[in-house]
Design a protein around this motif. Structure first.
Motif, PDB file in Angstrom:
ATOM      1  N   VAL A 177     104.480  43.781  24.112  1.00 15.72           N
ATOM      2  CA  VAL A 177     104.687  42.722  22.637  1.00 15.72           C
ATOM      3  C   VAL A 177     105.093  41.592  23.298  1.00 15.72           C
ATOM      4  O   VAL A 177     106.073  41.244  24.026  1.00 15.72           O
ATOM      5  CB  VAL A 177     105.457  43.230  21.699  1.00 15.72           C
ATOM      6  CG1 VAL A 177     105.616  42.318  20.570  1.00 15.72           C
ATOM      7  CG2 VAL A 177     104.881  44.566  21.444  1.00 15.72           C
ATOM      8  N   LEU A 178     103.954  40.343  23.180  1.00 13.20           N
ATOM      9  CA  LEU A 178     104.159  38.905  23.627  1.00 13.20           C
ATOM     10  C   LEU A 178     104.845  38.230  22.548  1.00 13.20           C
ATOM     11  O   LEU A 178     104.435  38.213  21.400  1.00 13.20           O
ATOM     12  CB  LEU A 178     102.897  38.274  24.021  1.00 13.20           C
ATOM     13  CG  LEU A 178     103.312  37.005  24.715  1.00 13.20           C
ATOM     14  CD1 LEU A 178     103.944  37.133  26.154  1.00 13.20           C
ATOM     15  CD2 LEU A 178     101.748  36.287  24.806  1.00 13.20           C
ATOM     16  N   PHE A 179     106.171  37.420  22.682  1.00 13.16           N
ATOM     17  CA  PHE A 179     106.685  36.657  21.765  1.00 13.16           C
ATOM     18  C   PHE A 179     107.424  35.503  22.552  1.00 13.16           C
ATOM     19  O   PHE A 179     108.249  35.736  23.589  1.00 13.16           O
ATOM     20  CB  PHE A 179     107.730  37.462  21.061  1.00 13.16           C
ATOM     21  CG  PHE A 179     108.495  36.723  19.912  1.00 13.16           C
ATOM     22  CD1 PHE A 179     107.907  36.134  18.757  1.00 13.16           C
ATOM     23  CD2 PHE A 179     109.827  36.158  20.183  1.00 13.16           C
ATOM     24  CE1 PHE A 179     108.770  35.598  17.679  1.00 13.16           C
ATOM     25  CE2 PHE A 179     110.454  35.483  19.366  1.00 13.16           C
ATOM     26  CZ  PHE A 179     109.814  35.239  18.083  1.00 13.16           C
ATOM     27  N   ASN A 180     106.930  34.246  22.043  1.00 13.55           N
ATOM     28  CA  ASN A 180     107.712  33.089  22.615  1.00 13.55           C
ATOM     29  C   ASN A 180     107.766  33.051  23.991  1.00 13.55           C
ATOM     30  O   ASN A 180     108.524  32.666  24.701  1.00 13.55           O
ATOM     31  CB  ASN A 180     109.318  32.976  21.996  1.00 13.55           C
ATOM     32  CG  ASN A 180     109.688  31.668  21.954  1.00 13.55           C
ATOM     33  OD1 ASN A 180     108.924  30.728  21.780  1.00 13.55           O
ATOM     34  ND2 ASN A 180     110.762  31.467  22.025  1.00 13.55           N
ATOM     35  N   GLY A 181     106.474  33.357  24.817  1.00 10.00           N
ATOM     36  CA  GLY A 181     106.264  33.236  26.249  1.00 10.00           C
ATOM     37  C   GLY A 181     106.530  34.347  26.835  1.00 10.00           C
ATOM     38  O   GLY A 181     106.494  34.085  28.154  1.00 10.00           O
ATOM     39  N   LYS A 182     107.327  35.286  26.340  1.00  8.69           N
ATOM     40  CA  LYS A 182     107.679  36.458  27.115  1.00  8.69           C
ATOM     41  C   LYS A 182     107.433  37.713  26.708  1.00  8.69           C
ATOM     42  O   LYS A 182     107.445  37.918  25.299  1.00  8.69           O
ATOM     43  CB  LYS A 182     109.007  36.359  27.800  1.00  8.69           C
ATOM     44  CG  LYS A 182     109.983  36.479  26.691  1.00  8.69           C
ATOM     45  CD  LYS A 182     111.491  36.254  27.231  1.00  8.69           C
ATOM     46  CE  LYS A 182     112.498  36.052  25.968  1.00  8.69           C
ATOM     47  NZ  LYS A 182     113.820  35.884  26.528  1.00  8.69           N
ATOM     48  N   PHE A 183     107.299  38.767  27.481  1.00  9.53           N
ATOM     49  CA  PHE A 183     106.933  40.105  27.103  1.00  9.53           C
ATOM     50  C   PHE A 183     108.465  40.641  26.432  1.00  9.53           C
ATOM     51  O   PHE A 183     109.261  41.014  27.384  1.00  9.53           O
ATOM     52  CB  PHE A 183     106.478  41.143  27.851  1.00  9.53           C
ATOM     53  CG  PHE A 183     104.781  40.808  28.201  1.00  9.53           C
ATOM     54  CD1 PHE A 183     103.940  41.074  27.194  1.00  9.53           C
ATOM     55  CD2 PHE A 183     104.371  40.248  29.062  1.00  9.53           C
ATOM     56  CE1 PHE A 183     102.644  40.852  27.422  1.00  9.53           C
ATOM     57  CE2 PHE A 183     103.264  39.839  29.543  1.00  9.53           C
ATOM     58  CZ  PHE A 183     102.189  40.272  28.293  1.00  9.53           C
ATOM     59  N   ILE A 184     108.479  41.080  25.143  1.00  8.82           N
ATOM     60  CA  ILE A 184     110.125  41.603  24.504  1.00  8.82           C
ATOM     61  C   ILE A 184     109.829  43.146  24.652  1.00  8.82           C
ATOM     62  O   ILE A 184     110.888  43.558  24.370  1.00  8.82           O
ATOM     63  CB  ILE A 184     110.095  40.891  23.179  1.00  8.82           C
ATOM     64  CG1 ILE A 184     109.006  41.230  22.376  1.00  8.82           C
ATOM     65  CG2 ILE A 184     110.317  39.418  23.326  1.00  8.82           C
ATOM     66  CD1 ILE A 184     109.401  40.779  20.561  1.00  8.82           C
ATOM     67  N   VAL A 185     108.723  43.751  24.780  1.00  7.79           N
ATOM     68  CA  VAL A 185     108.505  45.187  24.784  1.00  7.79           C
ATOM     69  C   VAL A 185     107.515  45.289  26.044  1.00  7.79           C
ATOM     70  O   VAL A 185     106.453  44.585  25.996  1.00  7.79           O
ATOM     71  CB  VAL A 185     107.925  45.701  23.409  1.00  7.79           C
ATOM     72  CG1 VAL A 185     107.675  47.190  23.578  1.00  7.79           C
ATOM     73  CG2 VAL A 185     109.059  45.717  22.317  1.00  7.79           C
ATOM     74  N   ASP A 186     107.754  46.316  26.928  1.00  4.37           N
ATOM     75  CA  ASP A 186     106.801  46.695  27.688  1.00  4.37           C
ATOM     76  C   ASP A 186     107.310  48.197  28.107  1.00  4.37           C
ATOM     77  O   ASP A 186     108.014  48.426  29.022  1.00  4.37           O
ATOM     78  CB  ASP A 186     107.000  45.650  29.044  1.00  4.37           C
ATOM     79  CG  ASP A 186     106.050  46.181  30.078  1.00  4.37           C
ATOM     80  OD1 ASP A 186     105.401  47.390  30.156  1.00  4.37           O
ATOM     81  OD2 ASP A 186     105.901  45.389  31.000  1.00  4.37           O
TER      82      ASP A 186
END
Length: 236
Positions: free
Chosen positions: A19-28
């Motif tokens: 999950v990508l949010f604000n330029g980074k993956f917050i879930v991987d």
């Protein structure tokens, strides 16, 4: 077990989900859960440990759930994350509102709208049956070249070449909708010769996803809002 499920129904997905949010993956994670909250489509749920706690700001406490705002730098999406705290099978899991994130990926493929249902199939079949459409007694389409779209658990949809539709009665609409199987749809209103407007009764996909590429640029009518005959038999 197969659909329809007694909700909520939970399955392991077995795919890497990011999950990508604000330029980074917050879930991987490789441990995402598919959850059917309703009979129509699944959503992703995660273990709370899959999402860094600094990203979560308590927002609202509900019965059996804690709602969080999603916070990254100066960007905030209110109520974007829900953690389930009750005693049912969802306890200890959380979900991120699909629309709150910038992008979702299964493995390296981007997904849209919501995860695809592994129990759903979409088939597009060419036909030579005669399909005719009327609105308020005015014939607005007639074709012997329909393509029938069959989608599991939904009614059949008929797509027809635009050249077999009364183009003089179509007026572009600003409405768009999105489907994870077909892509982004644009709409037309139908303006009858007497001036009556039937809004958003026709849609088409300018660039459908690959599994539905056969309907590119073809028009479909809301059968529920118009009168349709197939090989002379009126549809109900």
């Amino acid at each position: 077990m197969t659909p329809p499920f007694t909700k909520p129904h939970i399955e392991d997905r077995g795919r890497r989900v990011r999950v990508l949010f604000n330029g980074k993956f917050i879930v991987d994670t490789n441990e995402a859960k598919l959850v059917w909250e309703n009979p129509y489509y699944p959503v992703y749920y995660f273990a709370k440990s899959d999402l860094d706690s600094p990203l979560l700001r308590e927002s609202e406490k509900l019965q059996g759930a804690q709602v969080y705002d999603l916070v990254s730098s100066d960007r905030v999406v209110k109520g974007a994350v829900t953690e389930f705290t009750g005693s049912n099978d969802l306890a200890g899991l959380l979900k991120v509102a699909f629309s709150a994130a910038d992008a979702w990926f299964e493995e390296d493929e981007r997904i849209f709208v919501h995860p695809k249902d592994p129990y759903k199939r979409v088939d597009v079949l060419q036909s030579s049956r005669h399909v005719r459409v009327e609105i308020d007694g005015v014939e607005v389409a007639s074709t012997n070249r329909p393509r029938f779209l069959f989608e599991t658990s939904l009614r059949r949809r008929t797509y027809m070449p635009l050249t077999d539709v009364r183009l003089d009665l179509l007026r572009p609409s600003e409405t768009t909708t999105a489907c994870p199987y077909k892509g982004v749809a644009n709409y037309y209103d139908v303006v009858l010769p007497n001036g009556k407007v039937h809004k958003d009764v026709v849609w088409y996909y300018r660039a459908p996803l690959v599994e539905c590429i056969q309907i590119t640029g073809m028009a479909a009518f809301y059968d529920e809002k118009v009168d349709v005959w197939v090989d002379g038999e009126k549809q109900t």
